[in-house]
Design an enzyme around this catalytic site. Structure first.
Site, PDB file in Angstrom:
ATOM      1  N   GLU A 201       0.782  -1.231   0.000  1.00 46.12           N
ATOM      2  CA  GLU A 201       0.000   0.000   0.000  1.00 46.12           C
ATOM      3  C   GLU A 201       0.824   1.297   0.000  1.00 46.12           C
ATOM      4  O   GLU A 201       0.870   2.009   1.008  1.00 46.12           O
ATOM      5  CB  GLU A 201      -0.924   0.034   1.218  1.00 46.12           C
ATOM      6  CG  GLU A 201      -1.940  -1.067   1.239  1.00 46.12           C
ATOM      7  CD  GLU A 201      -2.973  -0.880   2.341  1.00 46.12           C
ATOM      8  OE1 GLU A 201      -2.859   0.087   3.122  1.00 46.12           O
ATOM      9  OE2 GLU A 201      -3.897  -1.688   2.426  1.00 46.12           O
ATOM     10  N   GLU A 392      -5.272  -8.446   1.367  1.00 45.70           N
ATOM     11  CA  GLU A 392      -5.722  -8.099   2.723  1.00 45.70           C
ATOM     12  C   GLU A 392      -7.194  -7.742   2.699  1.00 45.70           C
ATOM     13  O   GLU A 392      -7.648  -6.993   1.821  1.00 45.70           O
ATOM     14  CB  GLU A 392      -4.997  -6.860   3.274  1.00 45.70           C
ATOM     15  CG  GLU A 392      -3.629  -7.114   3.811  1.00 45.70           C
ATOM     16  CD  GLU A 392      -3.020  -5.856   4.443  1.00 45.70           C
ATOM     17  OE1 GLU A 392      -3.775  -4.997   4.971  1.00 45.70           O
ATOM     18  OE2 GLU A 392      -1.793  -5.748   4.410  1.00 45.70           O
TER      19      GLU A 392
END
Ligand code: BGC
Length: 482
Positions: A201, A392
């Protein structure tokens, strides 16, 4: 005394448990989501659970590890909720074997974890810490011994402090530092590990760490943000190339946070007022880090303020930004609702919180919105990506131990609802081939400390005792016939 102990002692536990089951946060439980089976996803679908070095390892200064920016940041006063830090975390450094055994007992086949750069290179570059190198060999070997595939993330936010002292992600030299680190790890572990994610991310670590200052290293401002963004995008592509060069049969990916975005003002006569805000937010949160690697450049059409990023370009950068990843990791936690706004000037758009909108939320006030994961899978599928993995997805709710058990029905409802949406996208042809739960165990949740619990396994942070929650037992059954 920590707040959770105070709640336990005062018997508030049961009261909040009751409230969370029957209050507005539990709306998912009452919805009738279709019963799904793991078989519906196909026999090759990958099921895993994930964690990250700083959030679990602890052992922050032993066996030769150098400090990372998260060690320094958490040791500063006032940065983390209740003054928590990752010094011990879940003590994964010493308990990895137990955690891998628990992962296996729940019938997962993939373990996603990250390498702490400063455990390998205490000063970021140069001298190697052999004990750190051995630690990851032990984790990898333990996975293999248990028939679990190790999936490694190279960078999950814990930059060596020594490199931050030289400017960190705002210094272009990071491209060389990162290449040295990636080269070492892939040559060292590449014979045993085939699945790699370059970064976790970038939108989060650059946005929160170099624009807003909420996360390490606590820097702020649009110029730092743009510079760090450009370097992170270049490093991501360089990292991909380095893995390709060093490991011939590698499966190479990188992960992106992504959110479905809706306009705040709704309806046929009103929504148009916020559509510009949605477009800018989408460019910032969903498009900024992936499009350069696809050869599309930065999404300046969506967010014109991004054009200033070109001042950090050097000749050849356009080409250098491109890399064809084998898979893209999508990570989804909440929906965003955006409204046109005069602040911040860079974005001219703001988010309207879930709290204000009175919608179901988790303990971090993230909106629980299962349809959002369907929508982002569909959105990213349009890029013609060959393979998408949900690297995730998960939720934090308050957990309470009752007679040695954790009846986290809301978390089970969350997974049923989100998985049904992933399946829907898959059935419509989206190339989704895996789903990794965040997280294997409760752990250190960055600036929120230890309070939000995302784990399938409960951790008592005083004793380090692990207890599989009902959601973990649900997965065990769900994955039984895989
Ligand atoms: C991060 C994790 C974090 C999770 C929950 C993700 O953005 O990759 O490290 O714990 O969100 O907030």
């Amino acid at each position: 005394m920590k707040r959770r102990d105070w709640i336990k002692l005062n018997g508030f536990g049961m009261a909040s448990f009751f409230l969370s089951i029957h209050g507005k946060k539990s709306l998912l439980i009452n919805k009738n989501y279709p019963e799904i089976s793991s078989i519906d996803f196909g026999k090759d679908f990958l099921w895993g659970a994930a964690c990250a070095s700083y959030q679990v390892e602890g052992a922050w200064n032993i066996d030769g590890k150098g400090p990372s920016i998260w060690d320094s940041f958490t040791h500063k006063k006032g940065k983390i909720h209740q003054g928590d830090n990752g010094n011990t975390a879940t003590d994964f450094y010493h308990r990895y074997a137990e955690d891998i055994a628990l992962l296996k007992s729940m019938n997962f086949k993939v373990f996603r974890f990250s390498i702490s750069w400063s455990r390998i290179f205490p000063s970021g570059t140069g001298e190697i810490n052999q004990k750190g190198v051995e630690f990851y060999h032990k984790v990898i070997d333990e996975c293999i011994k248990n028939n679990i595939e190790p999936w490694i993330t190279l960078y999950h936010w814990d930059l060596p402090q020594a490199l931050e002292d030289k400017g960190g992600w705002t210094n272009r030299e990071i491209l060389d530092w990162f290449k040295e680190y990636v080269s070492f790890c892939t040559l060292e572990y590449g014979a045993k590990v085939k699945n790699w994610m370059v970064m976790n991310e970038p939108a989060a670590f650059v946005g929160l760490g170099y624009m807003l200052g909420y996360h390490a290293p606590g820097k702020k401002g649009p110029y730092k943000f743009l510079k760090a963004t450009h370097h992170a995008c270049l490093a991501m592509a360089d990292g991909g190339r380095m893995i390709r060069k060093n490991i011939t049969d590698a499966n190479i990916g990188t992960t992106f946070s992504c959110s479905h975005i809706d306009p705040y003002r709704d309806g046929p006569t009103n929504a148009y007022k916020d559509l510009g805000a949605v477009k800018r937010m989408d460019a910032l949160l969903n498009r900024l880090y992936i499009e350069p690697s696809l050869g599309l450049g930065y999404p300046i059409d969506g967010l014109p303020a991004l054009k200033r990023i070109h001042r950090y370009f050097e000749p050849g950068d356009e080409e250098r930004l491109k890399f064809k990843f084998d898979f893209i990791g999508l990570q989804n936690y909440f929906r965003v609702v955006a409204k046109k706004s005069i602040f911040p000037p860079f974005l001219w758009s703001k988010q309207i919180s879930a709290e204000k909108r009175g919608v179901p939320m988790n303990e971090m006030n993230f909106e629980v919105y299962p349809e959002g994961i369907y929508s982002v899978i569909k959105q990213f599928s349009k890029y013609n990506i060959d393979n998408i993995i949900i690297t995730e997805n998960g939720v934090c709710y308050k957990d309470f131990i009752q007679n040695g058990k954790i009846h986290d029905h809301e978390r089970i409802a969350f997974f049923k609802a989100y998985l049904a949406q992933v399946l829907k996208a898959k059935k419509e042809g989206a190339p989704v081939s895996g789903y990794f739960v965040w997280s294997l165990t409760d752990n250190f949740e960055w600036s929120e400390g230890y309070e939000p619990r995302f784990g399938l396994i409960h951790v008592d942070f005083n004793t380090q005792k692990r207890t599989i929650k009902d959601s973990g037992l649900w997965f065990k059954k769900f994955l039984l016939h895989k």
